[in-house]
Design a protein around this motif. Structure first.
Motif, PDB file in Angstrom:
ATOM      1  N   LEU A 268     -39.288 -41.002  -4.550  1.00 46.47           N
ATOM      2  CA  LEU A 268     -40.294 -39.795  -4.650  1.00 46.47           C
ATOM      3  C   LEU A 268     -39.565 -38.577  -3.550  1.00 46.47           C
ATOM      4  O   LEU A 268     -38.921 -39.895  -2.501  1.00 46.47           O
ATOM      5  N   GLY A 269     -39.190 -38.007  -3.183  1.00 48.20           N
ATOM      6  CA  GLY A 269     -39.150 -36.814  -2.499  1.00 48.20           C
ATOM      7  C   GLY A 269     -38.387 -35.726  -2.668  1.00 48.20           C
ATOM      8  O   GLY A 269     -38.879 -35.311  -3.944  1.00 48.20           O
ATOM      9  N   PRO A 270     -37.679 -34.701  -1.839  1.00 46.67           N
ATOM     10  CA  PRO A 270     -37.395 -33.508  -1.391  1.00 46.67           C
ATOM     11  C   PRO A 270     -36.354 -33.306  -2.688  1.00 46.67           C
ATOM     12  O   PRO A 270     -35.541 -34.466  -2.884  1.00 46.67           O
ATOM     13  N   PRO A 271     -36.191 -32.008  -3.086  1.00 42.50           N
ATOM     14  CA  PRO A 271     -34.778 -32.125  -3.843  1.00 42.50           C
ATOM     15  C   PRO A 271     -33.700 -32.901  -2.915  1.00 42.50           C
ATOM     16  O   PRO A 271     -33.290 -32.882  -1.334  1.00 42.50           O
ATOM     17  N   ASN A 272     -32.546 -32.632  -3.485  1.00 45.90           N
ATOM     18  CA  ASN A 272     -31.894 -33.014  -3.207  1.00 45.90           C
ATOM     19  C   ASN A 272     -31.514 -33.987  -1.262  1.00 45.90           C
ATOM     20  O   ASN A 272     -30.325 -33.547  -0.391  1.00 45.90           O
ATOM     21  N   ALA A 273     -32.277 -34.952  -2.160  1.00 48.92           N
ATOM     22  CA  ALA A 273     -32.466 -36.092  -0.671  1.00 48.92           C
ATOM     23  C   ALA A 273     -31.810 -37.309  -0.797  1.00 48.92           C
ATOM     24  O   ALA A 273     -31.675 -37.841  -0.016  1.00 48.92           O
ATOM     25  N   GLY A 274     -31.727 -37.034  -2.182  1.00 47.24           N
ATOM     26  CA  GLY A 274     -30.647 -38.379  -2.600  1.00 47.24           C
ATOM     27  C   GLY A 274     -31.218 -39.359  -3.655  1.00 47.24           C
ATOM     28  O   GLY A 274     -30.699 -40.735  -3.332  1.00 47.24           O
ATOM     29  N   LYS A 275     -32.115 -39.207  -4.387  1.00 47.86           N
ATOM     30  CA  LYS A 275     -33.074 -39.801  -5.217  1.00 47.86           C
ATOM     31  C   LYS A 275     -32.009 -40.456  -6.252  1.00 47.86           C
ATOM     32  O   LYS A 275     -32.038 -41.345  -7.047  1.00 47.86           O
ATOM     33  N   SER A 276     -31.022 -39.979  -6.967  1.00 44.71           N
ATOM     34  CA  SER A 276     -30.230 -39.843  -7.892  1.00 44.71           C
ATOM     35  C   SER A 276     -29.354 -40.150  -7.169  1.00 44.71           C
ATOM     36  O   SER A 276     -28.723 -41.972  -8.234  1.00 44.71           O
ATOM     37  N   ALA A 349     -39.728 -43.278  -0.907  1.00 47.87           N
ATOM     38  CA  ALA A 349     -39.740 -41.937  -0.245  1.00 47.87           C
ATOM     39  C   ALA A 349     -38.415 -42.198   0.371  1.00 47.87           C
ATOM     40  O   ALA A 349     -38.292 -42.434   1.370  1.00 47.87           O
ATOM     41  N   VAL A 350     -37.689 -41.048  -0.572  1.00 52.10           N
ATOM     42  CA  VAL A 350     -36.246 -40.887  -0.148  1.00 52.10           C
ATOM     43  C   VAL A 350     -36.551 -39.200   0.920  1.00 52.10           C
ATOM     44  O   VAL A 350     -36.486 -38.203   0.600  1.00 52.10           O
ATOM     45  N   ILE A 351     -36.333 -39.141   2.230  1.00 48.18           N
ATOM     46  CA  ILE A 351     -36.155 -38.415   2.999  1.00 48.18           C
ATOM     47  C   ILE A 351     -35.370 -38.598   3.794  1.00 48.18           C
ATOM     48  O   ILE A 351     -34.320 -39.454   4.262  1.00 48.18           O
ATOM     49  N   PRO A 352     -34.371 -36.926   3.963  1.00 52.41           N
ATOM     50  CA  PRO A 352     -33.200 -36.798   4.104  1.00 52.41           C
ATOM     51  C   PRO A 352     -33.143 -36.827   5.511  1.00 52.41           C
ATOM     52  O   PRO A 352     -34.137 -35.939   6.503  1.00 52.41           O
ATOM     53  N   ALA A 353     -32.030 -37.320   6.820  1.00 50.73           N
ATOM     54  CA  ALA A 353     -32.471 -37.563   7.819  1.00 50.73           C
ATOM     55  C   ALA A 353     -31.959 -36.017   8.136  1.00 50.73           C
ATOM     56  O   ALA A 353     -32.775 -35.534   9.481  1.00 50.73           O
ATOM     57  N   VAL A 354     -31.376 -35.574   7.675  1.00 47.60           N
ATOM     58  CA  VAL A 354     -31.039 -33.638   8.622  1.00 47.60           C
ATOM     59  C   VAL A 354     -31.007 -32.869   7.320  1.00 47.60           C
ATOM     60  O   VAL A 354     -31.597 -32.816   6.352  1.00 47.60           O
ATOM     61  N   MET A 355     -32.509 -32.275   8.095  1.00 45.22           N
ATOM     62  CA  MET A 355     -33.332 -31.349   7.174  1.00 45.22           C
ATOM     63  C   MET A 355     -32.678 -30.039   6.524  1.00 45.22           C
ATOM     64  O   MET A 355     -32.986 -29.091   7.550  1.00 45.22           O
ATOM     65  N   ASP A 357     -33.924 -27.705   4.528  1.00 44.59           N
ATOM     66  CA  ASP A 357     -34.736 -26.931   3.990  1.00 44.59           C
ATOM     67  C   ASP A 357     -35.822 -27.750   4.202  1.00 44.59           C
ATOM     68  O   ASP A 357     -36.891 -28.243   4.145  1.00 44.59           O
ATOM     69  N   PRO A 358     -36.491 -26.992   5.877  1.00 47.41           N
ATOM     70  CA  PRO A 358     -37.667 -28.103   5.960  1.00 47.41           C
ATOM     71  C   PRO A 358     -38.827 -26.957   4.777  1.00 47.41           C
ATOM     72  O   PRO A 358     -39.787 -27.908   5.478  1.00 47.41           O
ATOM     73  N   GLY A 359     -39.035 -25.984   4.022  1.00 47.81           N
ATOM     74  CA  GLY A 359     -40.363 -25.946   3.410  1.00 47.81           C
ATOM     75  C   GLY A 359     -40.772 -26.997   2.375  1.00 47.81           C
ATOM     76  O   GLY A 359     -41.897 -27.313   2.398  1.00 47.81           O
ATOM     77  N   TRP A 360     -39.747 -28.217   2.243  1.00 45.77           N
ATOM     78  CA  TRP A 360     -40.759 -29.301   1.485  1.00 45.77           C
ATOM     79  C   TRP A 360     -41.787 -29.803   2.260  1.00 45.77           C
ATOM     80  O   TRP A 360     -41.952 -31.035   0.977  1.00 45.77           O
ATOM     81  N   HIS A 361     -41.150 -29.880   3.381  1.00 51.99           N
ATOM     82  CA  HIS A 361     -42.308 -30.849   4.531  1.00 51.99           C
ATOM     83  C   HIS A 361     -43.565 -31.945   4.219  1.00 51.99           C
ATOM     84  O   HIS A 361     -43.783 -32.744   3.892  1.00 51.99           O
ATOM     85  N   LYS A 362     -44.109 -30.029   4.614  1.00 52.30           N
ATOM     86  CA  LYS A 362     -45.279 -30.803   4.014  1.00 52.30           C
ATOM     87  C   LYS A 362     -45.955 -30.691   2.153  1.00 52.30           C
ATOM     88  O   LYS A 362     -46.902 -31.553   2.197  1.00 52.30           O
ATOM     89  N   VAL A 363     -45.028 -30.348   1.806  1.00 52.69           N
ATOM     90  CA  VAL A 363     -45.090 -30.713   0.167  1.00 52.69           C
ATOM     91  C   VAL A 363     -45.276 -32.683  -0.269  1.00 52.69           C
ATOM     92  O   VAL A 363     -46.308 -33.130  -0.666  1.00 52.69           O
ATOM     93  N   VAL A 364     -43.966 -32.825   0.282  1.00 51.88           N
ATOM     94  CA  VAL A 364     -43.782 -34.026   0.448  1.00 51.88           C
ATOM     95  C   VAL A 364     -44.736 -34.740   1.251  1.00 51.88           C
ATOM     96  O   VAL A 364     -45.498 -36.220   0.986  1.00 51.88           O
ATOM     97  N   LYS A 365     -45.220 -34.948   2.226  1.00 51.41           N
ATOM     98  CA  LYS A 365     -46.338 -35.197   3.563  1.00 51.41           C
ATOM     99  C   LYS A 365     -47.544 -35.306   3.186  1.00 51.41           C
ATOM    100  O   LYS A 365     -48.041 -36.661   2.794  1.00 51.41           O
ATOM    101  N   ASP A 366     -47.617 -34.278   2.186  1.00 50.31           N
ATOM    102  CA  ASP A 366     -49.363 -34.627   0.612  1.00 50.31           C
ATOM    103  C   ASP A 366     -49.365 -35.194   0.860  1.00 50.31           C
ATOM    104  O   ASP A 366     -50.469 -36.154  -0.050  1.00 50.31           O
ATOM    105  N   GLU A 367     -47.827 -35.490  -0.304  1.00 49.21           N
ATOM    106  CA  GLU A 367     -48.210 -36.343  -1.030  1.00 49.21           C
ATOM    107  C   GLU A 367     -48.090 -38.100  -1.088  1.00 49.21           C
ATOM    108  O   GLU A 367     -49.102 -38.568  -1.682  1.00 49.21           O
ATOM    109  N   ILE A 368     -47.185 -38.030  -0.025  1.00 49.44           N
ATOM    110  CA  ILE A 368     -47.457 -39.508  -0.022  1.00 49.44           C
ATOM    111  C   ILE A 368     -48.875 -39.738   0.579  1.00 49.44           C
ATOM    112  O   ILE A 368     -49.570 -41.074   0.622  1.00 49.44           O
ATOM    113  N   LEU A 369     -49.611 -38.562   1.489  1.00 49.55           N
ATOM    114  CA  LEU A 369     -50.726 -39.771   2.198  1.00 49.55           C
ATOM    115  C   LEU A 369     -51.331 -39.703   1.032  1.00 49.55           C
ATOM    116  O   LEU A 369     -52.143 -40.579   1.006  1.00 49.55           O
ATOM    117  N   THR A 370     -51.877 -38.240   0.069  1.00 44.45           N
ATOM    118  CA  THR A 370     -52.239 -39.364  -1.115  1.00 44.45           C
ATOM    119  C   THR A 370     -52.496 -40.279  -1.648  1.00 44.45           C
ATOM    120  O   THR A 370     -53.401 -41.106  -2.574  1.00 44.45           O
TER     121      THR A 370
END
Length: 533
Positions: A268-276, A349-355, A357-370
């Motif tokens: 799970l994570g934002p686009p282009n974080a390296g999940k694949s 949760a795959v999260i890039p060390a170099v952000m 696109d900060p726009g995904w931050h809240k979406v991913v954070k809310d999903e992990i907390l859920t």
């Protein structure tokens, strides 16, 4: 010999009846080109056929490996070499100390298809020879066929001849089907007789209690027993203790199913974080398309693999980002990503060390907390015999792209601390990695294995493999009967309590394929009590 019938899948199967007059044979190794092939025979003509194949004047010595030349039946030919089938290692196991409980022969021949076919043709031909029918006539086995075995027939004969019980039969099947180390460990507990010994000990305890109940009913008028005595109360305490043991065993089976059927692991994570990219590293192959374009993965990518001896179903999901910036197709992928993560046993949760696109931050954070509020619950509520707290979902953070940091030694501790606070995840569950360089992935995999070990909550116990048949008997018959016994016993209703104990003992007998006869109960009564005094 004890003789009785057992109902298996709607078929009455008789045990203890010497009806296997036919001799069967089959290739016991996988067909195809190989160094060796093992041909197994079982039945009354096995030894005689081995003598014919080797042209020996006397039977082969038991349990002794012998290098012998195998010969085809005599044919009119000018070439003596055409009579030679192969040079093989032969073994003879006389009844009853063999796999099937019958005379068993094993022929270890070269694995070529032509060699195996020629040897099996010779086995069939020797089994049809007239003088063999004369020999069969002397033992009352005229017309007994020599034929190719049905699927599972060697093991079925082993069960019929009391060489194994039903749990061991199912364990053998599990050993054959095992794909991972944990599946092998679970199967060996049944195939090796551990489950049989456990269930037999339960049945013995129930027979003791049943004998006591019978004595109380039959001899209470003589003044020997009454429901207020210590023996009756001891039987209640022993039954309660046994019920707890059975419920714990059932819980172990349920939790083991997670490991045996496959741990569900979601990325799970934002686009282009390296999940694949991480999926490809874990799978050790290019299983998913990798691209720098965000939103490449729009649907669920699911693969099966083995990590540290555990079967894992790994799921790559669409990247999470704001619905306002995605199309309809990608939006559906995000919905499926959230569903797959909610159903997973472990989430990375795959999260890039170099952000980027900060726009995904809240979406991913809310999903992990859920997800942290969702417990792992792969067991149906109406199945659990002893409700236990559902373990918290395991969430691991893979902090990817660390190779893009300018000063990793200074920046990484800050990033790890920040993510730990924001996502409410301990720092030990955050692993800096680089899918490009391959750094940190081995440490991540080691932690995954630890997570799998703790997932089933088995402690030091090995996983337990039990068929659905066994699980249903424990759930529907054994436990309810013991619970009803305790209810009747509290009301001093010895007659109904005694019946429930008998039902429970018979149910355990169905697990192993054994039956509980009244003679078993009477034997315990007369061995423990001086009735005629």
């Amino acid at each position: 010999m004890v003789k009785y019938s057992v109902l298996i899948s709607g078929i009455i199967f008789r045990r203890g009846l010497s009806t296997s007059t036919s001799t069967i044979y089959a290739l016991s190794t996988a067909p195809g080109r190989a160094a060796l092939g093992v041909i197994r025979l079982s039945g009354p003509r096995s030894s005689r056929i081995l003598q014919r194949l080797t042209r020996s004047a006397k039977p082969s010595p038991p349990r002794t490996a012998s290098l012998r030349r195998l010969y085809a039946p005599t044919v009119a030919t000018s070439s003596p070499a055409s009579e030679i089938l192969d040079d093989a290692l032969t073994l003879f196991f006389p009844a009853p100390k063999s796999y099937t409980g019958e005379d068993v022969v094993e022929l270890h021949v070269h694995g070529g298809r032509a060699v195996i076919n020629a040897v099996m043709d010779a086995v069939r031909a020797y089994g049809r020879e007239p003088e063999d029918d004369k020999l069969a006539g002397e033992t009352g086995e005229v017309g007994a066929p020599v034929r190719y075995a049905d699927p599972g027939e060697f093991t079925r004969r082993a069960y019929a001849n009391f060489r194994m019980d039903l749990t061991e039969v199912e364990g053998v099947g599990g050993m054959i089907d095992a794909e991972t180390e944990m599946q092998r460990v679970a199967a060996i507990s049944s195939a090796g007789g551990y489950m049989r010994r456990l269930y037999n000990s339960w049945q013995a305890e129930l027979l003791e209690i049943s004998a006591l109940m019978a004595a109380i009913i039959d001899f209470s008028e003589e003044g020997y027993f009454d429901t207020s005595g210590s023996l009756f109360h001891d039987s209640i305490a022993n039954t309660s203790k046994l019920l707890c043991s059975i419920q714990k065993h059932s819980y172990q089976i349920e939790r083991s199913e997670i490991l045996l059927s496959g741990v569900k692991l979601a990325l799970l994570g934002p686009p282009n974080a390296g999940k694949s990219s991480l999926l490809n590293l874990l799978a050790r192959r290019d299983a998913a398309i990798v691209s720098t374009t965000p939103g490449t993965t729009r649907d669920i990518v699911e693969i099966g693999l083995e990590i540290g001896g555990y079967k894992v179903v790994l799921t790559d999901t669409a990247g999470l980002r704001l619905a306002s910036v995605v199309g309809d197709v990608e939006a559906q992928g995000i919905i499926r990503a959230k569903k797959a993560s909610a159903e997973a046993d472990v989430v990375i949760a795959v999260i890039p060390a170099v952000m980027e696109d900060p726009g995904w931050h809240k979406v991913v954070k809310d999903e992990i907390l859920t997800l942290q509020e969702i417990g792992v619950d792969n067991i149906s509520n109406n199945y659990s015999l002893d409700p236990m707290p559902s373990p918290q979902k395991t969430i691991i953070v893979a902090l990817n792209k660390t190779d893009m940091l300018r000063d990793p030694e200074r920046e990484l501790p800050v990033l790890v601390s920040q993510i730990s606070k924001e996502l409410n995840i301990v720092e030990d569950s955050i692993f800096p990695i680089s899918c490009t360089e391959g750094e940190g992935v081995d440490k991540l995999m080691q932690d995954l294995v630890k997570s799998f070990e703790g997932l089933a909550n088995l402690g030091s116990d090995a996983p337990i493999g039990a068929s659905l048949r066994v699980q249903e008997i424990i759930r529907n018959d054994v436990v309810p009967s013991l619970q009803r016994f305790l209810e009747h016993a509290q009301d001093d209703d010895v007659v109904f309590a005694s019946e429930e104990i008998r039902y429970a003992a018979e149910a355990i007998g169905r697990i192993t394929g054994e039956t509980t006869a009244i003679e078993d109960v009477l034997g315990v009564v007369f061995s423990r009590f001086c009735v005629g005094k």
